[in-house]
Design a protein around this motif. Structure first.
Motif, short mmCIF file in Angstrom:
data_model
loop_
_atom_site.label_atom_id
_atom_site.label_comp_id
_atom_site.label_asym_id
_atom_site.label_seq_id
_atom_site.Cartn_x
_atom_site.Cartn_y
_atom_site.Cartn_z
N UNK A 52 -56.33 16.13 20.97
CA UNK A 52 -56.91 15.09 20.12
C UNK A 52 -58.30 14.69 20.64
N UNK A 53 -59.27 14.68 19.73
CA UNK A 53 -60.62 14.27 20.08
C UNK A 53 -61.50 15.39 20.63
N UNK A 54 -60.94 16.57 20.82
CA UNK A 54 -61.71 17.69 21.37
C UNK A 54 -62.09 18.67 20.27
N UNK A 55 -63.28 19.24 20.38
CA UNK A 55 -63.64 20.38 19.54
C UNK A 55 -62.85 21.58 20.06
N UNK A 56 -62.84 21.69 21.38
CA UNK A 56 -62.15 22.77 22.08
C UNK A 56 -62.02 22.35 23.53
N UNK A 57 -60.94 22.69 24.15
CA UNK A 57 -60.75 22.39 25.56
C UNK A 57 -61.74 23.23 26.36
N UNK A 58 -62.51 22.60 27.25
CA UNK A 58 -63.46 23.34 28.08
C UNK A 58 -62.75 24.44 28.87
N UNK A 59 -61.52 24.19 29.29
CA UNK A 59 -60.76 25.19 30.03
C UNK A 59 -60.46 26.42 29.18
N UNK A 60 -60.20 26.20 27.89
CA UNK A 60 -59.96 27.33 26.99
C UNK A 60 -61.23 28.14 26.79
N UNK A 61 -62.37 27.45 26.64
CA UNK A 61 -63.64 28.14 26.49
C UNK A 61 -63.95 28.96 27.75
N UNK A 62 -63.69 28.35 28.89
CA UNK A 62 -63.91 29.05 30.17
C UNK A 62 -63.06 30.32 30.24
N UNK A 64 -61.86 32.14 27.81
CA UNK A 64 -62.34 33.15 26.86
C UNK A 64 -63.58 33.85 27.39
N UNK A 65 -64.56 33.09 27.86
CA UNK A 65 -65.81 33.70 28.35
C UNK A 65 -65.55 34.54 29.59
N UNK A 66 -64.71 34.06 30.48
CA UNK A 66 -64.38 34.85 31.67
C UNK A 66 -63.70 36.16 31.29
N UNK A 67 -62.76 36.10 30.36
CA UNK A 67 -62.02 37.29 29.94
C UNK A 67 -62.93 38.28 29.20
N UNK A 68 -63.77 37.79 28.31
CA UNK A 68 -64.58 38.66 27.45
C UNK A 68 -65.86 39.18 28.10
N UNK A 69 -66.39 38.42 29.10
CA UNK A 69 -67.70 38.78 29.65
C UNK A 69 -67.71 38.84 31.17
N UNK A 70 -67.45 37.72 31.81
CA UNK A 70 -67.70 37.59 33.25
C UNK A 70 -66.85 38.54 34.08
N UNK A 71 -65.58 38.69 33.77
CA UNK A 71 -64.71 39.54 34.61
C UNK A 71 -65.19 40.97 34.67
N UNK A 72 -65.76 41.47 33.58
CA UNK A 72 -66.26 42.85 33.56
C UNK A 72 -67.59 43.00 34.29
N UNK A 73 -68.46 42.00 34.17
CA UNK A 73 -69.83 42.16 34.63
C UNK A 73 -70.11 41.62 36.02
N UNK A 122 -63.06 33.55 19.72
CA UNK A 122 -62.94 32.09 19.59
C UNK A 122 -61.88 31.71 18.56
N UNK A 123 -61.27 30.53 18.72
CA UNK A 123 -60.33 30.05 17.69
C UNK A 123 -61.05 29.91 16.34
#
Length: 148
Positions: A52-62, A64-73, A122-123
């Motif tokens: 409630x009150x969130x656009x998206x949980x910062x932890x969820x965004x983190x 996603x970005x780690x899985x899709x980009x950071x872990x590989x690079x 992203x959701x």
């Protein structure tokens, strides 16, 4: 309801080389990249939703970005697949962590790749708004959804 933008910053170390380039960046070299990811959406208004009150949980965004980009690079050598994989293999253990891409690994092209990866991950109620990738302290590229 109001649209709100959220931004999360990520840092990773990566080496790359630019194939057939006429400057110093044709040599393998590294950067301390800073990636800023901005999403946009409406805060959740459902009283029963734990977000409630969130656009998206910062932890969820983190995640996603780690899985899709950071872990590989992170701590990898990124080169175009125009370069023979045999060259990387000849580097032995120094080339164990490498990532081949189908484009010249410039800051600009990496952002195009990152945008596609993130848009697909992203959701559905959240949109990718912008990306900013610092290659050095004073050099960066930006991608905006409205431009594309």
């Amino acid at each position: 309801m109001a649209k709100i933008r959220l931004t999360k910053e990520f840092r990773f170390e990566m080496a790359h080389a630019l194939w057939n380039y006429d400057g110093l960046c044709r040599n393998i070299h590294g950067h301390s990249y800073i990636l800023q990811v901005t999403v946009i959406g409406e805060p959740i208004s459902d009283q029963d939703n734990t977000k409630l009150g969130m656009v998206m949980d910062f932890g969820d965004l983190k995640a996603i970005v780690n899985r899709e980009i950071v872990k590989d690079l992170d701590h990898s050598i990124v080169v175009s697949n125009m370069v023979s994989p045999e060259i990387i293999k000849q580097m032995g253990q120094m080339g164990e962590r490498h990532f081949l891409v189908d484009y010249q690994p410039t800051c600009e092209n990496m952002l195009i790749d990152f945008a596609q990866r993130l848009k697909n991950a992203l959701p559905k109620e959240v949109s990718l708004f912008s990306l900013k990738l610092h290659e050095t302290a004073n050099s960066f590229a930006e991608w905006y959804a409205e431009d594309n």
